[in-house]
Design a protein around this motif. Structure first.
Motif, PDB file in Angstrom:
ATOM      1  N   MET A   1       0.901  -1.152   0.017  1.00  0.00           N
ATOM      2  CA  MET A   1      -0.148  -0.090  -0.047  1.00  0.00           C
ATOM      3  C   MET A   1       0.729   1.422  -0.031  1.00  0.00           C
ATOM      4  N   TYR A   2       0.553   2.228  -0.727  1.00  0.00           N
ATOM      5  CA  TYR A   2       1.341   3.361  -0.751  1.00  0.00           C
ATOM      6  C   TYR A   2       0.455   4.296  -0.322  1.00  0.00           C
ATOM      7  N   LYS A   3       0.780   5.485   0.622  1.00  0.00           N
ATOM      8  CA  LYS A   3      -0.006   6.395   1.263  1.00  0.00           C
ATOM      9  C   LYS A   3       0.274   7.633   0.622  1.00  0.00           C
ATOM     10  N   LEU A   4      -0.743   8.481   0.619  1.00  0.00           N
ATOM     11  CA  LEU A   4      -0.651  10.092   0.197  1.00  0.00           C
ATOM     12  C   LEU A   4      -0.874  10.815   1.538  1.00  0.00           C
ATOM     13  N   ILE A   5      -0.010  11.730   1.933  1.00  0.00           N
ATOM     14  CA  ILE A   5      -0.359  12.552   2.868  1.00  0.00           C
ATOM     15  C   ILE A   5      -0.176  14.036   2.371  1.00  0.00           C
ATOM     16  N   MET A   6      -1.089  14.750   2.675  1.00  0.00           N
ATOM     17  CA  MET A   6      -1.350  16.217   2.307  1.00  0.00           C
ATOM     18  C   MET A   6      -1.631  16.963   3.411  1.00  0.00           C
ATOM     19  N   PRO A   7      -0.792  17.456   4.214  1.00  0.00           N
ATOM     20  CA  PRO A   7      -1.079  18.155   5.548  1.00  0.00           C
ATOM     21  C   PRO A   7      -1.944  19.555   4.996  1.00  0.00           C
ATOM     22  N   GLU A   8      -2.767  19.949   5.993  1.00  0.00           N
ATOM     23  CA  GLU A   8      -3.437  21.418   5.563  1.00  0.00           C
ATOM     24  C   GLU A   8      -2.432  22.387   6.146  1.00  0.00           C
ATOM     25  N   GLY A   9      -2.363  23.538   5.529  1.00  0.00           N
ATOM     26  CA  GLY A   9      -1.807  24.748   6.100  1.00  0.00           C
ATOM     27  C   GLY A   9      -0.310  24.529   5.702  1.00  0.00           C
ATOM     28  N   ASN A  10       0.525  25.394   6.099  1.00  0.00           N
ATOM     29  CA  ASN A  10       2.084  25.291   6.056  1.00  0.00           C
ATOM     30  C   ASN A  10       2.716  24.924   7.243  1.00  0.00           C
ATOM     31  N   ILE A  11       3.534  24.019   6.998  1.00  0.00           N
ATOM     32  CA  ILE A  11       3.806  23.243   8.217  1.00  0.00           C
ATOM     33  C   ILE A  11       5.483  23.631   8.444  1.00  0.00           C
ATOM     34  N   SER A  12       6.059  23.595   9.587  1.00  0.00           N
ATOM     35  CA  SER A  12       7.352  23.944   9.774  1.00  0.00           C
ATOM     36  C   SER A  12       8.409  22.796   9.147  1.00  0.00           C
ATOM     37  N   TYR A  13       9.429  23.067   8.931  1.00  0.00           N
ATOM     38  CA  TYR A  13      10.482  22.156   8.332  1.00  0.00           C
ATOM     39  C   TYR A  13      10.766  21.085   9.293  1.00  0.00           C
ATOM     40  N   ASP A  14      10.862  21.559  10.504  1.00  0.00           N
ATOM     41  CA  ASP A  14      11.156  20.346  11.724  1.00  0.00           C
ATOM     42  C   ASP A  14      10.138  19.601  11.540  1.00  0.00           C
ATOM     43  N   GLU A  15       8.819  20.019  11.444  1.00  0.00           N
ATOM     44  CA  GLU A  15       7.608  18.978  11.298  1.00  0.00           C
ATOM     45  C   GLU A  15       7.715  18.063  10.396  1.00  0.00           C
ATOM     46  N   GLY A  16       8.140  18.658   9.181  1.00  0.00           N
ATOM     47  CA  GLY A  16       8.209  17.556   7.994  1.00  0.00           C
ATOM     48  C   GLY A  16       9.055  16.747   8.361  1.00  0.00           C
ATOM     49  N   LEU A  17      10.179  17.142   8.879  1.00  0.00           N
ATOM     50  CA  LEU A  17      11.379  16.137   9.133  1.00  0.00           C
ATOM     51  C   LEU A  17      10.937  14.811   9.895  1.00  0.00           C
ATOM     52  N   LEU A 206       4.189   7.463 -13.433  1.00  0.00           N
ATOM     53  CA  LEU A 206       5.666   6.901 -13.437  1.00  0.00           C
ATOM     54  C   LEU A 206       6.002   5.871 -12.548  1.00  0.00           C
ATOM     55  N   LEU A 207       5.660   5.795 -11.548  1.00  0.00           N
ATOM     56  CA  LEU A 207       5.940   4.668 -10.521  1.00  0.00           C
ATOM     57  C   LEU A 207       4.990   3.510 -10.426  1.00  0.00           C
ATOM     58  N   LYS A 208       3.839   3.657 -11.321  1.00  0.00           N
ATOM     59  CA  LYS A 208       2.718   2.443 -11.785  1.00  0.00           C
ATOM     60  C   LYS A 208       2.498   1.943 -10.115  1.00  0.00           C
ATOM     61  N   ILE A 209       1.871   2.956  -9.507  1.00  0.00           N
ATOM     62  CA  ILE A 209       1.415   2.765  -8.107  1.00  0.00           C
ATOM     63  C   ILE A 209      -0.101   3.233  -7.948  1.00  0.00           C
ATOM     64  N   ASN A 210      -0.646   3.296  -6.625  1.00  0.00           N
ATOM     65  CA  ASN A 210      -2.018   3.707  -6.524  1.00  0.00           C
ATOM     66  C   ASN A 210      -1.833   4.350  -5.156  1.00  0.00           C
ATOM     67  N   LEU A 211      -2.045   5.576  -4.916  1.00  0.00           N
ATOM     68  CA  LEU A 211      -1.803   6.435  -3.798  1.00  0.00           C
ATOM     69  C   LEU A 211      -3.272   6.394  -3.223  1.00  0.00           C
ATOM     70  N   ILE A 212      -3.232   6.193  -1.734  1.00  0.00           N
ATOM     71  CA  ILE A 212      -4.516   5.985  -0.941  1.00  0.00           C
ATOM     72  C   ILE A 212      -4.231   7.265   0.062  1.00  0.00           C
ATOM     73  N   ASN A 213      -5.184   8.314  -0.156  1.00  0.00           N
ATOM     74  CA  ASN A 213      -4.883   9.433   0.613  1.00  0.00           C
ATOM     75  C   ASN A 213      -5.445   9.003   2.110  1.00  0.00           C
ATOM     76  N   GLU A 214      -4.559   9.356   2.940  1.00  0.00           N
ATOM     77  CA  GLU A 214      -5.093   9.086   4.566  1.00  0.00           C
ATOM     78  C   GLU A 214      -3.964   9.641   5.385  1.00  0.00           C
ATOM     79  N   SER A 215      -4.369   9.770   6.687  1.00  0.00           N
ATOM     80  CA  SER A 215      -3.180  10.002   7.714  1.00  0.00           C
ATOM     81  C   SER A 215      -2.216   9.140   7.854  1.00  0.00           C
ATOM     82  N   LEU A 216      -1.126   9.627   8.533  1.00  0.00           N
ATOM     83  CA  LEU A 216       0.345   8.655   8.570  1.00  0.00           C
ATOM     84  C   LEU A 216      -0.059   7.805   9.607  1.00  0.00           C
TER      85      LEU A 216
END
Length: 216
Positions: A1-17, A206-216
């Motif tokens: 399974m491949y997950k897609l995560i799209m956080p709302e708003g602008n997040i800090s770089y540390d949070e992204g790490l 390009l990766l031949k995958i299906n992304l599922i939009n959900e939380s981490l």
């Protein structure tokens, strides 16, 4: 399974790490095949494994006053900027199932951006001597990755309607002879959310995958 995560708003770089670290563990432990983050950051300058502080053109005090973070990272490349109006993509993928070749992977990321630009009638291209994607001798997309046990972290950025004045505070990627471009320079009314969904479509293709939009 491949997950897609799209956080709302602008997040800090540390949070992204921290999000990348969590996703890396999931992929390394075999709990999912991959995670792709698509987001926008709060203003930040990031310094790569090849250095970059020498290409910072303002003082740390100025950065503090302007509320711009600066973070050292383990990705490849030099100094760059992330902020609102710029899409950042972090694919956390085990590329050993594709090719054990970092150059193949970086080229794939560049191809994703070139494909999207073409949909907006913008001709993006690669420069053999520099990574990323270019338009009219200006850099519109930066690419910097890190691989550990063939699992990728970090990724790419694409300028859509970013405030380019931030780039005047650095020599972007250590390059002084070329400028910086944004999609809005070439097309009116480019909607950043539309570009994000085109990124999803291109990664899936390009990766031949299906992304599922959900939380981490």
């Amino acid at each position: 399974m491949y997950k897609l995560i799209m956080p709302e708003g602008n997040i800090s770089y540390d949070e992204g790490l921290k999000m990348q670290e969590k996703a890396y563990k999931l992929v390394a432990d075999g709990e999912c095949d991959g995670v792709i983050f698509i987001l926008e950051h709060k203003p930040v300058f990031t310094v790569g494994a090849n250095g970059g502080l020498e290409n910072l053109l303002v003082t740390f005090e100025e950065l503090k006053n302007k509320k711009i973070d600066i973070v050292k990272t383990n990705r490849g490349g030099n100094i760059t900027f992330h902020g609102p109006g710029q899409i950042v993509v972090y694919p956390i993928l085990n590329i050993s199932g594709y090719h054990k070749d970092v150059h193949w992977y970086v080229s794939l990321l560049e191809n994703v951006v070139i494909n999207i630009l073409s949909e907006y009638n913008i001709r993006g291209y690669k420069k053999p001597e520099y990574r990323g994607v270019w338009v009219d001798e200006k850099k519109i997309s930066a690419v910097g990755v890190h691989l550990k046990k063939w699992i990728s972290t970090h990724g790419l950025s694409l300028n859509v309607n970013v405030d380019k004045s931030y780039f005047s505070m650095i020599n972007p990627c250590g390059i002084t002879e070329f400028g910086v471009a944004s999609m809005e320079d070439y097309q009116d009314n480019v909607k950043i959310d539309d570009v994000k969904y085109k990124l999803i479509e291109n990664f899936q293709k390009l990766l031949k995958i299906n992304l599922i939009n959900e939380s981490l």
